[in-house]
Motif scaffolding. Structure first.
Motif, PDB file in Angstrom:
ATOM      1  N   GLN A 229      39.333  49.206  46.275  1.00  0.00           N
ATOM      2  CA  GLN A 229      38.996  49.937  45.055  1.00  0.00           C
ATOM      3  C   GLN A 229      37.513  50.300  45.025  1.00  0.00           C
ATOM      4  O   GLN A 229      37.142  51.411  44.651  1.00  0.00           O
ATOM      5  CB  GLN A 229      39.350  49.101  43.827  1.00  0.00           C
ATOM      6  N   MET A 230      36.656  49.359  45.400  1.00  0.00           N
ATOM      7  CA  MET A 230      35.225  49.632  45.423  1.00  0.00           C
ATOM      8  C   MET A 230      34.907  50.728  46.443  1.00  0.00           C
ATOM      9  O   MET A 230      34.093  51.634  46.179  1.00  0.00           O
ATOM     10  CB  MET A 230      34.453  48.347  45.763  1.00  0.00           C
TER      11      MET A 230
ATOM     12  N   ARG B 275      46.195  48.013  41.547  1.00  0.00           N
ATOM     13  CA  ARG B 275      46.174  47.409  42.884  1.00  0.00           C
ATOM     14  C   ARG B 275      47.265  47.980  43.776  1.00  0.00           C
ATOM     15  O   ARG B 275      47.060  48.133  44.982  1.00  0.00           O
ATOM     16  CB  ARG B 275      46.320  45.882  42.768  1.00  0.00           C
TER      17      ARG B 275
ATOM     18  N   TYR C 125      35.458  44.704  39.215  1.00  0.00           N
ATOM     19  CA  TYR C 125      36.540  44.762  40.200  1.00  0.00           C
ATOM     20  C   TYR C 125      37.071  43.344  40.351  1.00  0.00           C
ATOM     21  O   TYR C 125      36.517  42.532  41.093  1.00  0.00           O
ATOM     22  CB  TYR C 125      36.039  45.297  41.534  1.00  0.00           C
TER      23      TYR C 125
ATOM     24  N   LYS D 140      31.423  48.372  36.033  1.00  0.00           N
ATOM     25  CA  LYS D 140      32.853  48.155  36.214  1.00  0.00           C
ATOM     26  C   LYS D 140      33.119  46.850  36.939  1.00  0.00           C
ATOM     27  O   LYS D 140      32.445  46.517  37.924  1.00  0.00           O
ATOM     28  CB  LYS D 140      33.476  49.319  36.990  1.00  0.00           C
TER      29      LYS D 140
ATOM     30  N   ARG E  91      40.546  44.556  45.765  1.00  0.00           N
ATOM     31  CA  ARG E  91      39.212  44.731  45.181  1.00  0.00           C
ATOM     32  C   ARG E  91      38.289  45.539  46.090  1.00  0.00           C
ATOM     33  O   ARG E  91      37.623  46.481  45.644  1.00  0.00           O
ATOM     34  CB  ARG E  91      38.618  43.344  44.906  1.00  0.00           C
TER      35      ARG E  91
END
Length: 492
Positions: free
Chosen positions: A151-152, A142, A40, A38, A148
């Motif tokens: 999200q990770m 977002r 990001y 994935k 980023r």
């Protein structure tokens, strides 16, 4: 052979050698497809990002607003498959006008070739639906899940109420947006006011329901889940783009001579004093790339030319007090010869571009002229094979024809039919009638003549050439004319 081509070739042969030297067990264990990692994408600010959002807004305003526009008490743009009519503002296209659709497709293809020869994959980077909707879906992501890093962190976190809430909200908003997009698409084929009325009354057709959910599901899948995989593995444009590129095509380019050798250093240090290039190997160009490539490895098939890496790199150059443009839009010849911006634009006017532009201009002019000369009324004729020439009690000879009349205008027209080519020939009943708007009618007409007067003027037994004229002062500057034959029986 350039540096990038040699690197690509070396990598290819190295992989071939590695595979050929592998043991059968290792070859059997080698997966056919690599698992997707994935991406990001790191948010980026800059002029190219701003332009990308300008096109996001423009395309979506046009897409979602157009079905609501009205023209002559109907939807301005409507592709009515049931009635087999395409309405595009004041233009109404019929099945017989399929040549215009073919011409439009050819014009779009030529425009794509022209723009690609000049500036690479600008369409992919700024206006392609996959790019546009992926940007929208990532913006929603977002807003719900954070940047980023957030999200990770969320993806690695164990399942919790907060994670379920965030993920569920994101997918709900994705799904609603995708369904509304599918609903809007169907509104181009069913008038949107009728579509909304059918929705409220629960009387949507099975076809309408299918296409709303099918388009919505495909958008949700492509923009929400697959993203760069569509560009990498499904888009045919990436496969043949190199055919349209040449050394003077503007592409996203990393200036290797200026950037290498790359490496970290403190701010304010002259890179040449430490044997380094301008690239500090921060990886921002990779982090902001929607397809996850490293542009420093040269132009790659996956690059969509969006310019995100340019914005990201320029921001880093500003912080390091280095000149901008380490990554920039440039050409292969421009990088090799250090062309100025003026020299780059001068080389835009070259053989391939001129040929594409000339053909495209000719097609556009031809299409515009053809549409301007396209009359509202059309006529075709055929003999009624079930009826031969017959002699009436009045002594006149009569022939029967089937006439197909079309009115492509959105208002009725009075027309008058008349026959020419034989003495005393006329249309029985006077030949005056009214054509309804946007209609096609097949009528039976009877042409009659006095055989004695016709023969005296040179007509012969058997077939005689005549023409049928259609007049309509409101719709036609000149009468429509169509040729046919009139049969006279043998003299008794």
């Amino acid at each position: 052979m350039d540096h990038h081509t040699m690197n690509t070739t070396s990598i290819f042969y190295a992989k071939v050698e590695m595979f050929s030297n592998a043991t059968p067990e290792a070859a059997q264990a080698q997966p056919l497809f690599a698992a997707r990692k994935k991406i990001y994408m790191r948010p980026v600010k800059g002029p190219f990002n701003n332009w990308r959002w300008v096109f996001v807004w423009l395309t979506q305003i046009v897409f979602y607003l157009t079905p609501w526009l009205q023209w002559n008490d109907r939807q301005a743009v409507l592709f009515d498959l049931t009635e087999r009519k395409f309405y595009i503002f004041g233009l109404v296209l019929w099945p017989s006008d399929i040549v215009y659709m073919a011409g439009l497709l050819i014009i779009c293809a030529l425009a794509l070739f022209l723009f690609t020869a000049i500036a690479g994959r600008l369409w992919c980077g700024y206006s392609c639906p996959q790019t546009v909707y992926t940007e929208i879906f990532m913006w929603i992501e977002r807003k719900i899940e954070g940047d980023r890093v957030a999200q990770m962190r969320l993806d690695k976190a164990p399942l919790s109420a907060s994670k379920i809430l965030k993920k569920g909200t994101k997918h709900l908003l994705w799904g609603l947006f995708a369904l509304w997009s599918g609903y809007t698409l169907v509104a181009y084929f069913t008038p949107i006011r009728e579509l909304m009325s059918n929705t409220l009354s629960g009387s949507l057709s099975s076809g309408e329901i299918f296409w709303i959910f099918f388009y919505g599901f495909m958008m949700y899948l492509f923009a929400g889940w697959m993203r760069e995989q569509v560009c990498k593995y499904m888009c045919p444009y990436a496969r043949f783009q190199s055919v349209m590129f040449d050394p003077d095509t503007l592409i996203v380019t990393y200036d290797e001579q200026r950037g290498e050798s790359r490496g970290a250093r403190k701010k304010g240090i002259d890179p040449r004093s430490v044997g380094k290039g301008d690239c500090i190997d921060c990886g921002v160009c990779v982090d902001v790339c929607p397809t996850g490539i490293d542009i420093r490895n040269g132009l790659q098939m996956e690059c969509i030319g969006c310019g995100a890496c340019i914005d990201g790199c320029n921001d880093i150059m500003d912080k390091m007090n280095y000149p901008r443009g380490l990554i920039r839009y440039d050409t292969e010849n421009g990088v090799a010869n250090k062309f100025t911006r003026q020299q780059l634009w001068q080389r835009v006017v070259r053989g391939r571009v001129l040929i594409y532009a000339a053909i495209l201009l000719a097609m556009v002019i031809g299409m515009a002229y053809s549409l301007s000369q396209r009359g509202a009324l059309k006529m075709s004729i055929e003999r009624d094979n079930r009826s031969v020439a017959r002699l009436l009690e009045s002594g006149q000879v009569e022939n029967v024809y089937r006439l197909k009349l079309s009115n492509a205008d959105e208002k009725p027209h009075e027309i008058e039919l008349s026959a020419h080519g034989m003495n005393s020939i006329n249309v029985a009943g006077g030949g005056k009638l009214t054509l309804a708007p946007l209609s096609t009618e097949t009528i039976v007409i009877k042409l009659q003549t006095d055989p004695a007067k016709a023969r005296a003027a040179g007509a012969t037994s058997g077939s005689n050439n005549i023409s049928l004229h259609l007049k309509s002062p409101e719709a036609l500057d000149e009468p429509l004319s169509i040729d046919t034959v009139f049969s006279l029986p043998k003299q008794q």
